[in-house]
Design a protein around this motif. Sequence first.
Motif, PDB file in Angstrom:
ATOM      1  N   UNK A  44       0.850  -1.189   0.000  1.00  0.00           N
ATOM      2  CA  UNK A  44       0.000   0.000   0.000  1.00  0.00           C
ATOM      3  C   UNK A  44       0.889   1.243   0.000  1.00  0.00           C
ATOM      4  N   UNK A  45       0.774   2.040  -1.076  1.00  0.00           N
ATOM      5  CA  UNK A  45       1.569   3.266  -1.219  1.00  0.00           C
ATOM      6  C   UNK A  45       3.069   2.976  -1.119  1.00  0.00           C
ATOM      7  N   UNK A  46       3.497   1.980  -1.871  1.00  0.00           N
ATOM      8  CA  UNK A  46       4.910   1.598  -1.893  1.00  0.00           C
ATOM      9  C   UNK A  46       5.562   2.164  -3.148  1.00  0.00           C
ATOM     10  N   UNK A  47       6.720   2.771  -2.978  1.00  0.00           N
ATOM     11  CA  UNK A  47       7.480   3.319  -4.096  1.00  0.00           C
ATOM     12  C   UNK A  47       8.322   2.199  -4.698  1.00  0.00           C
ATOM     13  N   UNK A  48       7.928   1.766  -5.900  1.00  0.00           N
ATOM     14  CA  UNK A  48       8.617   0.679  -6.596  1.00  0.00           C
ATOM     15  C   UNK A  48       9.219   1.185  -7.904  1.00  0.00           C
ATOM     16  N   UNK A  49       9.695   2.410  -7.898  1.00  0.00           N
ATOM     17  CA  UNK A  49      10.296   3.006  -9.092  1.00  0.00           C
ATOM     18  C   UNK A  49      11.452   2.133  -9.573  1.00  0.00           C
ATOM     19  N   UNK A  50      11.413   1.806 -10.862  1.00  0.00           N
ATOM     20  CA  UNK A  50      12.469   1.004 -11.499  1.00  0.00           C
ATOM     21  C   UNK A  50      12.618  -0.385 -10.893  1.00  0.00           C
ATOM     22  N   UNK A  51      11.555  -0.877 -10.247  1.00  0.00           N
ATOM     23  CA  UNK A  51      11.600  -2.243  -9.721  1.00  0.00           C
ATOM     24  C   UNK A  51      11.761  -3.240 -10.865  1.00  0.00           C
ATOM     25  N   UNK A  52      12.381  -4.374 -10.562  1.00  0.00           N
ATOM     26  CA  UNK A  52      12.624  -5.397 -11.578  1.00  0.00           C
ATOM     27  C   UNK A  52      11.706  -6.587 -11.301  1.00  0.00           C
ATOM     28  N   UNK A  53      10.732  -6.775 -12.193  1.00  0.00           N
ATOM     29  CA  UNK A  53       9.748  -7.836 -11.974  1.00  0.00           C
ATOM     30  C   UNK A  53       9.327  -8.480 -13.292  1.00  0.00           C
ATOM     31  N   UNK A  54      10.229  -8.556 -14.253  1.00  0.00           N
ATOM     32  CA  UNK A  54       9.902  -9.183 -15.535  1.00  0.00           C
ATOM     33  C   UNK A  54       9.396 -10.608 -15.316  1.00  0.00           C
ATOM     34  N   UNK A  55       8.249 -10.919 -15.915  1.00  0.00           N
ATOM     35  CA  UNK A  55       7.705 -12.269 -15.850  1.00  0.00           C
ATOM     36  C   UNK A  55       7.117 -12.652 -14.509  1.00  0.00           C
ATOM     37  N   UNK A  56       7.053 -11.746 -13.568  1.00  0.00           N
ATOM     38  CA  UNK A  56       6.577 -12.082 -12.222  1.00  0.00           C
ATOM     39  C   UNK A  56       5.068 -12.268 -12.194  1.00  0.00           C
ATOM     40  N   UNK A  57       4.616 -13.232 -11.425  1.00  0.00           N
ATOM     41  CA  UNK A  57       3.189 -13.434 -11.202  1.00  0.00           C
ATOM     42  C   UNK A  57       2.781 -12.597  -9.990  1.00  0.00           C
ATOM     43  N   UNK A  58       2.103 -11.484 -10.271  1.00  0.00           N
ATOM     44  CA  UNK A  58       1.707 -10.556  -9.210  1.00  0.00           C
ATOM     45  C   UNK A  58       0.291 -10.819  -8.707  1.00  0.00           C
ATOM     46  N   UNK A  59      -0.336 -11.871  -9.205  1.00  0.00           N
ATOM     47  CA  UNK A  59      -1.753 -12.078  -8.917  1.00  0.00           C
ATOM     48  C   UNK A  59      -2.047 -12.400  -7.457  1.00  0.00           C
ATOM     49  N   UNK A  60      -1.071 -12.839  -6.715  1.00  0.00           N
ATOM     50  CA  UNK A  60      -1.315 -13.159  -5.315  1.00  0.00           C
ATOM     51  C   UNK A  60      -0.983 -12.006  -4.387  1.00  0.00           C
ATOM     52  N   UNK A  61      -0.694 -10.847  -4.992  1.00  0.00           N
ATOM     53  CA  UNK A  61      -0.431  -9.652  -4.198  1.00  0.00           C
ATOM     54  C   UNK A  61      -1.638  -8.733  -4.225  1.00  0.00           C
ATOM     55  N   UNK A  62      -1.725  -7.876  -3.227  1.00  0.00           N
ATOM     56  CA  UNK A  62      -2.702  -6.797  -3.245  1.00  0.00           C
ATOM     57  C   UNK A  62      -1.920  -5.497  -3.364  1.00  0.00           C
ATOM     58  N   UNK A  63      -2.162  -4.784  -4.451  1.00  0.00           N
ATOM     59  CA  UNK A  63      -1.426  -3.560  -4.736  1.00  0.00           C
ATOM     60  C   UNK A  63      -2.377  -2.374  -4.688  1.00  0.00           C
ATOM     61  N   UNK A  64      -2.030  -1.376  -3.898  1.00  0.00           N
ATOM     62  CA  UNK A  64      -2.886  -0.196  -3.782  1.00  0.00           C
ATOM     63  C   UNK A  64      -2.020   1.058  -3.791  1.00  0.00           C
ATOM     64  N   UNK A  65      -2.266   1.909  -4.772  1.00  0.00           N
ATOM     65  CA  UNK A  65      -1.587   3.192  -4.892  1.00  0.00           C
ATOM     66  C   UNK A  65      -0.063   3.050  -4.866  1.00  0.00           C
ATOM     67  N   UNK A  66       0.436   2.037  -5.540  1.00  0.00           N
ATOM     68  CA  UNK A  66       1.882   1.851  -5.639  1.00  0.00           C
ATOM     69  C   UNK A  66       2.424   2.564  -6.869  1.00  0.00           C
ATOM     70  N   UNK A  67       3.683   2.950  -6.797  1.00  0.00           N
ATOM     71  CA  UNK A  67       4.321   3.676  -7.886  1.00  0.00           C
ATOM     72  C   UNK A  67       5.307   2.752  -8.596  1.00  0.00           C
ATOM     73  N   UNK A  68       4.944   2.361  -9.832  1.00  0.00           N
ATOM     74  CA  UNK A  68       5.776   1.472 -10.641  1.00  0.00           C
ATOM     75  C   UNK A  68       6.449   2.228 -11.793  1.00  0.00           C
ATOM     76  N   UNK A  69       6.706   3.500 -11.642  1.00  0.00           N
ATOM     77  CA  UNK A  69       7.317   4.271 -12.714  1.00  0.00           C
ATOM     78  C   UNK A  69       8.649   3.642 -13.126  1.00  0.00           C
ATOM     79  N   UNK A  70       8.835   3.497 -14.453  1.00  0.00           N
ATOM     80  CA  UNK A  70      10.074   2.944 -15.021  1.00  0.00           C
ATOM     81  C   UNK A  70      10.350   1.512 -14.566  1.00  0.00           C
ATOM     82  N   UNK A  71       9.347   0.848 -14.021  1.00  0.00           N
ATOM     83  CA  UNK A  71       9.544  -0.533 -13.582  1.00  0.00           C
ATOM     84  C   UNK A  71       9.622  -1.482 -14.771  1.00  0.00           C
TER      85      UNK A  71
END
Length: 370
Positions: free
Chosen positions: A175-202
Motif C-alpha cells: 500500500x503506497x509503496x514506491x517501486x520506481x524502477x523495480x525489476x519484476x519481468x515475468x513475475x506473477x503478481x496475482x497473489x499480491x494486493x497492490x494499492x496506490x503503488x508507484x511502478x514508474x520505469x519498472x
Amino acid sequence: MARFDNLIAWERENAGHAIAGANLRGESMAGRDVSGISFVDCDFRDTTWSQARLCGVKFVDCRLQAADFRGAALENLIFLQSDAARARFDGCTWRNGTIAGGSFAGATFIDAHVTKLSAAGCSLADADWSRATLLESAWADVTVSGFVGEALRVRSTAWPQIALGEMRLHGAELDRVNLVAARADGMDLRRLRLRQCLFSDAQLRGAQMQQMQLDGNQFIKAQLDGARLDGAHAIGVSFAGANAPDAVFTDAALHGANFAGAMLAHASFARGGLDRALFHRASLLQASFKGATLRWAHLTHADLGGADFSGADLADADLHGARTVDAVRPSSWSKARHGDAELLSCERYDPSELRARGPSTTFEKEHHVP
C-alpha cells in the motif's frame, strides 16, 4: 553473564566509550538494559536477547549470526557493517532502525512490526518476513534473492530498484509503496494486493496481473511488453508513457485510465471497459478494441493506424487529430467527435506537425504525457 554485566557497568562509568573486541559468544543477555551502548567488533554469535531493552544501541562490525532478539524491545537500533545472518527477530517491535552494509541473510522477522527501517547496501537474501508489518521505511541497494514475505504488509515505504521478481510475496499487501524502477519481468503478481503503488520505469515485461484490483497504481513509463492484465479492475490507474506492445487488457475494467503517450502497438483491449480513458498521443497501431466501450474516451492525436474497433462503443469519444488510416470502424464511429483531422492519410501524417498543433503543454503535464 557476570562478565557481560561488568562490561555494561564499565561503559556506564565511562560514558561515550564503546565496548570493543568483546567475545560473548553464546551468552544470554536476557532482560538486560543495554540502551545507549555502542559495540564495536564484538562477537555476539548465538547470543540470546529475549526481553532485553536495546534503545539507541549501535553494533559496528559485530558478529551476530544466529543471535536471538525475540521479545526484545528495539528502538533506534543501528547495525553498521555487521553480520546478523540467521538472527531471529520474530514478533519484535522495532522502531527507527538502520541497517547499513553487512548481512541479514536468512534472518527471520516473522510476525514482526517494523517502523521506519532504513536499509542500504545490505543483504536480506533468504530472510523470512512472513506476516510481518513494514511501515514508513526505505530500502536501497538491498539484496533480496529468496526473500520470503508471505502475507507481509508493507505501507508507505520506498523500495526503489528492488528485484521484486526474486521475492516470494504470496498474499502480501503493498500500500503506497514506491517501486520506481523495480525489476519484476515475468513475475506473477496475482497473489499480491497492490494499492496506490508507484511502478514508474519498472520492468514488468510479461508480468501476470490478470483479474487484479489495481486501484490508484501508477505504471508511468513502465516496461510492460506482453504483460497480462486480462480482467483487471482499476480506478485512477495510470499507464502514461508506458511501453506496452502486445500487452493484453482483454475484459479489463479501466474506466478513466490514463494511457497518454503510451506505446500500445498490437495491444488487446477487446471487450474492455474504457469509458473516459485517456489515450492522448498514444500509439495504438493494430491494437484491438473489439467490443470495447470507449464512451467519452479521449483518443486525441493518437495513432490508430490499423486498429480494430469492430463492435466497440465510441459514443462521444474524442478523436480530434487522431490518425485513423486502415482502422476498422464500428457503427458507433459516427457518434464520436472527430474534428478536421479525422481522415489523415499516410502522406499527410506527420507526428511532429500534430504535436506542434496539439493541446497545450498544461494538458500534457496534468496527464503525465511524456
